[in-house]
Design a protein around this motif. Sequence first.
Motif, mmCIF file in Angstrom:
data_model
loop_
_atom_site.group_PDB
_atom_site.id
_atom_site.type_symbol
_atom_site.label_atom_id
_atom_site.label_comp_id
_atom_site.label_asym_id
_atom_site.label_seq_id
_atom_site.Cartn_x
_atom_site.Cartn_y
_atom_site.Cartn_z
ATOM 1 N N TYR A 56 37.809 0.221 50.720
ATOM 2 C CA TYR A 56 37.702 0.298 49.257
ATOM 3 C C TYR A 56 38.396 -0.947 48.710
ATOM 4 O O TYR A 56 39.406 -0.910 48.025
ATOM 5 C CB TYR A 56 38.358 1.589 48.736
ATOM 6 C CG TYR A 56 37.914 1.926 47.334
ATOM 7 C CD1 TYR A 56 36.711 2.569 47.101
ATOM 8 C CD2 TYR A 56 38.686 1.570 46.233
ATOM 9 C CE1 TYR A 56 36.292 2.858 45.810
ATOM 10 C CE2 TYR A 56 38.272 1.850 44.942
ATOM 11 C CZ TYR A 56 37.073 2.492 44.737
ATOM 12 O OH TYR A 56 36.653 2.772 43.459
ATOM 13 N N ASN A 57 37.749 -2.078 49.037
ATOM 14 C CA ASN A 57 38.387 -3.380 48.922
ATOM 15 C C ASN A 57 38.013 -4.040 47.588
ATOM 16 O O ASN A 57 37.335 -5.059 47.564
ATOM 17 C CB ASN A 57 37.910 -4.198 50.148
ATOM 18 C CG ASN A 57 38.474 -5.579 50.206
ATOM 19 O OD1 ASN A 57 37.723 -6.561 50.186
ATOM 20 N ND2 ASN A 57 39.780 -5.701 50.248
ATOM 21 N N ILE A 58 38.483 -3.461 46.469
ATOM 22 C CA ILE A 58 38.127 -4.035 45.167
ATOM 23 C C ILE A 58 38.796 -5.388 44.942
ATOM 24 O O ILE A 58 38.260 -6.257 44.304
ATOM 25 C CB ILE A 58 38.398 -3.067 43.982
ATOM 26 C CG1 ILE A 58 39.752 -2.397 44.102
ATOM 27 C CG2 ILE A 58 37.331 -2.047 43.844
ATOM 28 C CD1 ILE A 58 39.992 -1.328 43.039
ATOM 29 N N TYR A 59 40.013 -5.545 45.471
ATOM 30 C CA TYR A 59 40.679 -6.863 45.423
ATOM 31 C C TYR A 59 41.495 -7.021 46.689
ATOM 32 O O TYR A 59 41.816 -6.031 47.358
ATOM 33 C CB TYR A 59 41.562 -7.004 44.171
ATOM 34 C CG TYR A 59 42.411 -5.807 43.857
ATOM 35 C CD1 TYR A 59 43.600 -5.572 44.531
ATOM 36 C CD2 TYR A 59 42.011 -4.894 42.881
ATOM 37 C CE1 TYR A 59 44.363 -4.454 44.240
ATOM 38 C CE2 TYR A 59 42.779 -3.777 42.597
ATOM 39 C CZ TYR A 59 43.952 -3.569 43.283
ATOM 40 O OH TYR A 59 44.700 -2.459 43.008
ATOM 41 N N PRO A 60 41.822 -8.278 47.069
ATOM 42 C CA PRO A 60 42.530 -8.465 48.340
ATOM 43 C C PRO A 60 43.938 -7.887 48.271
ATOM 44 O O PRO A 60 44.547 -7.835 47.204
ATOM 45 C CB PRO A 60 42.570 -9.988 48.509
ATOM 46 C CG PRO A 60 42.317 -10.563 47.174
ATOM 47 C CD PRO A 60 41.558 -9.550 46.381
#
Length: 344
Positions: free
Chosen positions: A298-302
């Motif tokens: 659930y990689n919306i931002y690093p």
Amino acid sequence: MNASERMAWLTTTEPAKLETLWQLADATRKKHVGDAVHLRGLVEISNYCCRECWYCGLRGERKILPRFRLSAAQIKDCVRLVLKLGYGTVVLQAGEDPGLDHRELAEVVRWIKGETPLAVTLSLGEQPEAHFRLWRQAGADRYLLKIETTDPVLLSHLHPGEPHGSRLENIQRLQDLGFEVGSGLLVGLPGQTYASVAQDLEWLAERDFDMIGIGPFVPHPDTPLAGMPGVGPDQAPNTELMTDKVLALTRLQCPDANLPATTALAVLGPDSGRRLALQRGANVVMPDVTPLEYRRLYNIYPGKGEGSVGPEAFHAQLVEMIRGLGRTVGQGPGSRQAHAGKKD
Ligand code: SAH
């Protein structure tokens, strides 16, 4: 607060003025919502997304990202964990996933409301009104849909293909259906000026949101905004400090709203992000209880979900931090209405 006052607070770098802002926000928080920090268990139920939002790592074009969707049984396991940890609310969040079975999700919501005392918050993007209605009938209490920015030009650039005004229309529908509605902003998007953030704040002040999430924009290397840092003297920075200013001003304008110390703040400042936010207006934290193997995706931002500890260990750290700040862990659902009669 008028427009020039908002601009003055947003642009100040003077330590004494900032200290005043933090103290005003903290005193307002204490007076209106008390010392309790409400914990909401966040379950990321799907990372499929049909949208192409320029800032988000879940955007549909990002073919390299393995996708997942939790089954009803997996969601129920997460809900049991939320109960075990003593949280009063479960938040089910996802990309805008057309493959999500809205009827099955309604059954899961019905099960949670029938079997547990939890409040249910949904955060599933824009949806047909029939879905909102079904989920509300099944007992869902709240819905989170951030506007991200109210600047119409910026918003249409960042949300390609989205009809003008559709987020606003969705927010209105949710309010009409009787959900407690949350919205919020991203701070420091490329092209977002101080004046634009001041307008966002005015927009929030004119509406009656139960929850308002204020998070910094964290550039994702695999999105169109990767190589486009915001530039120019008017660009609002995507820093912890700037986000805290917006958070503190939101508390002053919307004194009894629930304001989370967002995970994105903790990504920018692993030691300070949540702690300072709680001292500058925030009264909610949303611990992630998604199984680690899915949370990573659930990689919306690093930085989100990587190297994180499991829910139990995180909970222990969080409780220690809350107590260290002289605050208490909130009990029950912690809805905004409840603040009126109960200050902690
Ligand atoms: N699909 C749902 C949930 C999105 S994820 C929706 O659109 O409402 C929840 C939040 O993550 C978004 O509202 C956005 O504010 C935030 N987010 C997405 N990309 C981000 C980024 N690069 N930096 C910081 N926050 C981001």
